[in-house]
Design an enzyme around this catalytic site. Structure first.
Site, PDB file in Angstrom:
ATOM      1  CD  GLN A  44      -3.109   0.437   0.068  1.00 44.19           C
ATOM      2  OE1 GLN A  44      -3.139  -0.730  -0.318  1.00 44.19           O
ATOM      3  NE2 GLN A  44      -3.902   1.357  -0.435  1.00 44.19           N
ATOM      4  CD  GLU A  45       2.651   3.836   3.823  1.00 36.15           C
ATOM      5  OE1 GLU A  45       3.155   4.770   3.160  1.00 36.15           O
ATOM      6  OE2 GLU A  45       1.870   4.035   4.759  1.00 36.15           O
ATOM      7  CB  SER A  46       6.706   1.824  -1.293  1.00 32.54           C
ATOM      8  OG  SER A  46       6.947   0.479  -0.898  1.00 32.54           O
ATOM      9  CE1 TYR A  60      -1.302   3.189   4.189  1.00 32.97           C
ATOM     10  CE2 TYR A  60      -2.172   2.780   6.375  1.00 32.97           C
ATOM     11  CZ  TYR A  60      -1.105   2.850   5.504  1.00 32.97           C
ATOM     12  OH  TYR A  60       0.163   2.590   5.965  1.00 32.97           O
TER      13      TYR A  60
END
Length: 201
Positions: free
Chosen positions: A75-77, A183
């Site tokens: 999700q982040e990167s 998220y």
């Protein structure tokens, strides 16, 4: 593409659009399909295991579920170790340099420099320590910790204090920041897919 499309067709759309401009209905359809209705190779392309030895070793060292960590990184990167966000978050786990410096000090890493966060091994070492600390601040409750990872501790403590929910699932549904709510939901969903794909390995 309607419901007549196959999981394979949906994957091609997903891959070609890098997940960004895919129609929401198509994305939802893909994720609503049972795992066995989409060839495993497609799922494994969407849910990869890069840096897996470091990821699992650091997750276990910090008492974290590796599938949760993988889902957070996705999700982040999207596992891009060299990414620096517009908010100045670095690497796989999108750490602020100040967070990285604090974690590095606790790990005995001397002469910390933000560029070290672009090294996947270092990022995973410091990022999993940071996530453990966030988890500990919220009693080990992953949903609170994930919300705080995205929105910060202060808003999450305010939402908890309001306490206008009957269980943790309702807490997630009631997160007032739509970005944070989506998220957390995405990471929890992705964790279950990672488990289904790889837990037996």
């Amino acid at each position: 593409m309607g419901h007549a499309g196959t999981g394979g067709d949906l994957f091609v759309v997903w891959r070609d659009n890098a997940g960004d401009s895919i129609d929401e209905a198509q994305r939802d359809l893909l994720f609503s399909l049972p795992l066995d209705e989409v060839p495993t190779v497609y799922w494994k392309l969407l849910f990869p295991q890069p840096y897996w030895a470091d990821l699992t070793a650091n997750s276990r060292k910090n008492g974290l579920d590796p599938f949760l960590v993988a889902s957070l990184i996705r999700q982040e990167s999207e596992f891009n170790a060299g990414v620096v966000s517009h908010a100045n978050a670095w690497g796989l786990m999108q750490l602020l340099p100040s967070v990285g410096k604090s974690a590095a000090k606790k790990q005995g890493i001397k002469h910390f420099d933000a560029n070290m966060l672009l090294n996947p091994t270092t990022n995973l070492q410091l990022g999993t320590l940071n996530l453990r600390e966030v988890m500990d601040r919220f009693g080990g409750q992953a949903e609170y910790a994930l919300a705080a990872y995205n929105a910060g501790d202060v808003p999450v403590r305010q939402w908890i204090a309001i306490g206008d929910y009957k269980d943790i699932a309702e807490f997630v549904e009631s997160i007032p920041y739509s970005e944070t709510r989506e998220y957390v939901q995405a990471i929890l969903r992705n964790r279950e897919i990672y488990r289904a794909l790889y837990a037996a390995q």
